[in-house]
Each structure stands twice: as C-alpha cells, then as structure tokens.
Scaffold this motif. Structure first.
Motif, PDB file in Angstrom:
ATOM      1  N   CYS A  62      39.485  27.231  26.729  1.00  0.00           N
ATOM      2  CA  CYS A  62      38.250  26.881  27.435  1.00  0.00           C
ATOM      3  C   CYS A  62      38.523  26.619  28.925  1.00  0.00           C
ATOM      4  O   CYS A  62      37.611  26.711  29.747  1.00  0.00           O
ATOM      5  CB  CYS A  62      37.585  25.668  26.802  1.00  0.00           C
ATOM      6  SG  CYS A  62      38.450  24.101  27.080  1.00  0.00           S
ATOM      7  N   LEU A  65      37.488  28.839  31.925  1.00  0.00           N
ATOM      8  CA  LEU A  65      36.203  28.726  32.616  1.00  0.00           C
ATOM      9  C   LEU A  65      36.334  28.102  33.998  1.00  0.00           C
ATOM     10  O   LEU A  65      35.367  28.038  34.753  1.00  0.00           O
ATOM     11  CB  LEU A  65      35.224  27.919  31.759  1.00  0.00           C
ATOM     12  CG  LEU A  65      34.893  28.521  30.383  1.00  0.00           C
ATOM     13  CD1 LEU A  65      33.934  27.624  29.619  1.00  0.00           C
ATOM     14  CD2 LEU A  65      34.299  29.918  30.532  1.00  0.00           C
ATOM     15  N   THR A  67      38.008  29.534  36.167  1.00  0.00           N
ATOM     16  CA  THR A  67      38.165  30.701  37.033  1.00  0.00           C
ATOM     17  C   THR A  67      36.920  31.593  36.946  1.00  0.00           C
ATOM     18  O   THR A  67      36.292  31.670  35.882  1.00  0.00           O
ATOM     19  CB  THR A  67      39.393  31.528  36.630  1.00  0.00           C
ATOM     20  OG1 THR A  67      39.156  32.142  35.345  1.00  0.00           O
ATOM     21  CG2 THR A  67      40.634  30.645  36.520  1.00  0.00           C
ATOM     22  N   PRO A  68      36.561  32.287  38.013  1.00  0.00           N
ATOM     23  CA  PRO A  68      35.422  33.213  37.968  1.00  0.00           C
ATOM     24  C   PRO A  68      35.602  34.307  36.923  1.00  0.00           C
ATOM     25  O   PRO A  68      34.654  34.670  36.226  1.00  0.00           O
ATOM     26  CB  PRO A  68      35.400  33.801  39.393  1.00  0.00           C
ATOM     27  CG  PRO A  68      36.072  32.773  40.246  1.00  0.00           C
ATOM     28  CD  PRO A  68      37.131  32.172  39.381  1.00  0.00           C
ATOM     29  N   GLY A  70      37.298  34.086  34.199  1.00  0.00           N
ATOM     30  CA  GLY A  70      37.145  33.471  32.891  1.00  0.00           C
ATOM     31  C   GLY A  70      35.693  33.409  32.447  1.00  0.00           C
ATOM     32  O   GLY A  70      35.371  33.642  31.273  1.00  0.00           O
ATOM     33  N   TRP A  71      34.789  33.091  33.371  1.00  0.00           N
ATOM     34  CA  TRP A  71      33.358  33.074  33.053  1.00  0.00           C
ATOM     35  C   TRP A  71      32.868  34.464  32.660  1.00  0.00           C
ATOM     36  O   TRP A  71      32.065  34.611  31.734  1.00  0.00           O
ATOM     37  CB  TRP A  71      32.554  32.557  34.247  1.00  0.00           C
ATOM     38  CG  TRP A  71      32.476  31.062  34.290  1.00  0.00           C
ATOM     39  CD1 TRP A  71      33.155  30.224  35.118  1.00  0.00           C
ATOM     40  CD2 TRP A  71      31.697  30.224  33.428  1.00  0.00           C
ATOM     41  NE1 TRP A  71      32.853  28.916  34.843  1.00  0.00           N
ATOM     42  CE2 TRP A  71      31.947  28.881  33.809  1.00  0.00           C
ATOM     43  CE3 TRP A  71      30.807  30.474  32.387  1.00  0.00           C
ATOM     44  CZ2 TRP A  71      31.349  27.802  33.171  1.00  0.00           C
ATOM     45  CZ3 TRP A  71      30.198  29.392  31.746  1.00  0.00           C
ATOM     46  CH2 TRP A  71      30.468  28.077  32.142  1.00  0.00           C
ATOM     47  N   LYS A  72      33.356  35.490  33.353  1.00  0.00           N
ATOM     48  CA  LYS A  72      32.954  36.855  33.024  1.00  0.00           C
ATOM     49  C   LYS A  72      33.425  37.266  31.631  1.00  0.00           C
ATOM     50  O   LYS A  72      32.805  38.091  30.977  1.00  0.00           O
ATOM     51  CB  LYS A  72      33.520  37.830  34.061  1.00  0.00           C
ATOM     52  CG  LYS A  72      32.899  37.713  35.443  1.00  0.00           C
ATOM     53  CD  LYS A  72      33.509  38.728  36.395  1.00  0.00           C
ATOM     54  CE  LYS A  72      32.903  38.604  37.787  1.00  0.00           C
ATOM     55  NZ  LYS A  72      33.520  39.577  38.735  1.00  0.00           N
ATOM     56  N   LEU A  74      33.790  35.200  28.986  1.00  0.00           N
ATOM     57  CA  LEU A  74      33.363  34.281  27.931  1.00  0.00           C
ATOM     58  C   LEU A  74      32.736  35.010  26.743  1.00  0.00           C
ATOM     59  O   LEU A  74      33.144  34.826  25.587  1.00  0.00           O
ATOM     60  CB  LEU A  74      32.390  33.251  28.504  1.00  0.00           C
ATOM     61  CG  LEU A  74      31.842  32.225  27.502  1.00  0.00           C
ATOM     62  CD1 LEU A  74      32.971  31.401  26.896  1.00  0.00           C
ATOM     63  CD2 LEU A  74      30.811  31.323  28.181  1.00  0.00           C
TER      64      LEU A  74
END
Length: 334
Positions: A62, A65, A67-68, A70-72, A74
């Motif tokens: 988790c 998240l 990092t940018p 990481g959000w992409k 998810l």
C-alpha cells in the motif's frame, strides 16, 4: 528517516503482521488452507498450510500509493491479485476467467503507465502496437511463470527478491527514484513473507501472491527497458530467465507429450531436483536460488550490454537443459 526508509520499514511491518494474522484466522476458520493430504503434483508439505501469503504482501505494498506511478497501478494490482486469490479461497475461478482478469490487469497497467517496449535491442525495432501486445503478453506470461516455480518454501519469493534487488540497483544507476522506491517497497513486503515461509513453510504464497509478484516484477522490468535507453531489454530477460524459461520449456515438453500446457505435472525442474538431488523442501529452494544468482549478478553487471545478456541467456538455457536431461533420465529409469 526519510520517506523511502519509512515506506520500506512500513511495508515490512504491515506484510509481516498480516502473515501471522492470516495464519491465525485461516487455521481458526479453515479457509485459504492447502491440505497436505490432497493429491496433486506440487504437494511437498506435511501439514495443512494457509496459502494466502499474498494478502500480507499486497497490504504491505500500500506504500506504493506514496508515488504517482503507484496510484496509476492501483486498479491493475488489485485485478492481478484477484485473478489468483479467488482460486486460493475456494477454487472458483475457471482458467479462462483467470486469464481474462490477468489480461485486463496487464492491459490497464501498460496503457496507464505508458510502459511499452518497442526496441528489443540488437537493432530490432517493433511498431508501437506490437510493443503494446508484446508488453501485455510478457506481463501475463511472467505472472503464470512465477506461479509455476512456486513449488517449495522460499523458491518463488527468493527468486523474486534477487530480481527486485537487481532492478533496484539499475534504478539507482539510471537515477530513477520512483522505480527505486517501488522496487524497495515490494522487496520489503516480499521479504516479510519470505522469513515466515522459509524454511518452515508456515504460510504459502498462493496463486494470488504468485500472480501479484509476477505482475509487478514484469512491469518494473518493462518500465526500466522502455523508459531508459541505456537499459537493455536483454538485461530484463536475462534477470527473469529462470521463471521465463521454466514456463516456455514446460509448454514445449507438454506439447511434445501431447498434453495441455495448463495441466499440472510432476516434471518441472524444481521437482526433479527435489526427487534426485536434495530430498528436502527448503534445500531445493536454496539449490535453485544459489544456482540462479550468478546469472542475475552478471546480467546486472552488464545491464547496458545486449550482447552480453544474450550470452547469459544462452548459457542459462544450456545449463538448464543439461541438468534437466540428466535428472529426467534418472526419473525415467526408476
């Protein structure tokens, strides 16, 4: 401590804690259990064991998240994990649906992150659409490859740890802080699972964990090769060569025997090593991890040299083939 150090420590603590929670609740409520009495080719344990180590790993991840990128990822990471965890829970997902989820996960990840390999090294270029397909199939292929080698305590996770450490080294060289952070967070979450899984096998990776690790490892490799011209795509293949060649060779030998590539059997290299060399579950993993480590080391050393990594790939295939032929003949002589 800085953010990277906190995220690495947090990933380990969360993953480690969840491993023991899953063990406790699995035994208490009898779910996610891999029975030792069930007859299947890769049954080498003597006690019923939870097969949901991937839960701890994905929770530890988790911190991606932060990092940018990481959000992409998810949505894609969740799909990759779901493609296996349903199988771990109650064997309810058909192979076709499982593959569909994997392809959706891989496609979404490739399109959302723009991780597309169009240059294969050695002056070989492919069009963008071909690169998209190549990247998607590579991710799905490695997801299933990691699942195939997940046969003994610490084997799949040990190999993945070596690969991620190699990727982290290259991320430092190309000054990619985000990829370094992602690689180290995943490494930390996997390490927490590894210390619980190896050598006693208190919990197994499970399909969810294996698919998850294959997915994120393949994506990191593709991202490095597609975004940094100095990183050879052949380096990525050389680092991943053990699981990649295991799945390719398995498809070949099963086709030759006129059997479905999806059908499990007892003739994978790690099984033959167990039967004819080590006769011990964790020792089999040590044997293979130590045998693979030099190839990963030299691939990392020559990460910017396609010719050198092609030679490493060919050397590995040659060594694998000789060892396999020797062990298979012993198996057939019984």
């Amino acid at each position: 401590m800085n953010q990277l150090e906190w995220s690495i420590l947090g990933a380990f603590i969360l993953s480690f804690t969840l491993q023991f929670l899953v063990i406790h609740f699995s035994h208490r409520h009898d779910f996610f259990i891999d029975s030792h009495t069930e007859e299947k080719p890769q049954n080498f344990h003597h006690f019923s064991t939870p097969r949901a180590g991937g839960i701890g790993i994905i929770v530890g991840m988790c911190f991606l998240l932060l990092t940018p990128l990481g959000w992409k990822l998810l949505f894609s990471i969740i799909l990759a994990f779901l493609s296996g965890i349903f199988e771990d829970f109650h064997n309810s997902l058909s192979p076709r649906r499982r593959l569909l989820l994997q392809f959706i996960a891989a496609t979404s990840a490739v399109l959302l992150t723009g991780s597309v390999i169009t240059y294969l090294g050695l002056d070989i270029h492919i069009p963008y659409w071909g690169g998209v397909l190549f990247s998607i199939f590579s991710i799905v292929g490695l997801m299933n490859a990691v699942n195939i080698i997940d046969g003994f305590n610490g084997l799949a996770s040990g190999i993945i740890l070596l690969i991620l450490l190699s990727f982290s080294t290259i991320a430092v060289q190309v000054e990619s802080h985000e990829i370094l952070q992602i690689s180290m967070i995943v490494t930390s979450a996997v390490l927490a699972f590894f210390v619980v899984n190896f050598p006693k096998g208190k919990i197994f990776l499970g399909d969810g964990g294996a698919y998850l690790l294959g997915f994120i490892t393949a994506l990191i490799g593709i991202f490095l090769a597609s975004n940094y011209a100095t990183v050879s795509p052949w380096y990525i293949l050389a680092v991943l060569i053990y699981p990649v060649w295991e799945v390719l060779f398995s498809i070949y030998r099963k086709r030759k025997a006129k059997r479905s590539p999806m059908e499990p059997d007892e003739y994978h290299l790690h099984m033959l090593i167990y039967k004819h060399i080590t006769h011990n579950n964790p020792l089999t993993s040590v044997f293979i991890v130590l045998g693979t480590a030099p190839f990963i080391f030299y691939a990392t050393l020559y990460a910017h040299n396609s010719q050198a990594n092609l030679l490493i790939v060919l050397c590995f295939i040659g060594c694998y083939t000789l060892l396999y032929q020797y062990l298979y003949k012993k198996e057939m002589s019984l």
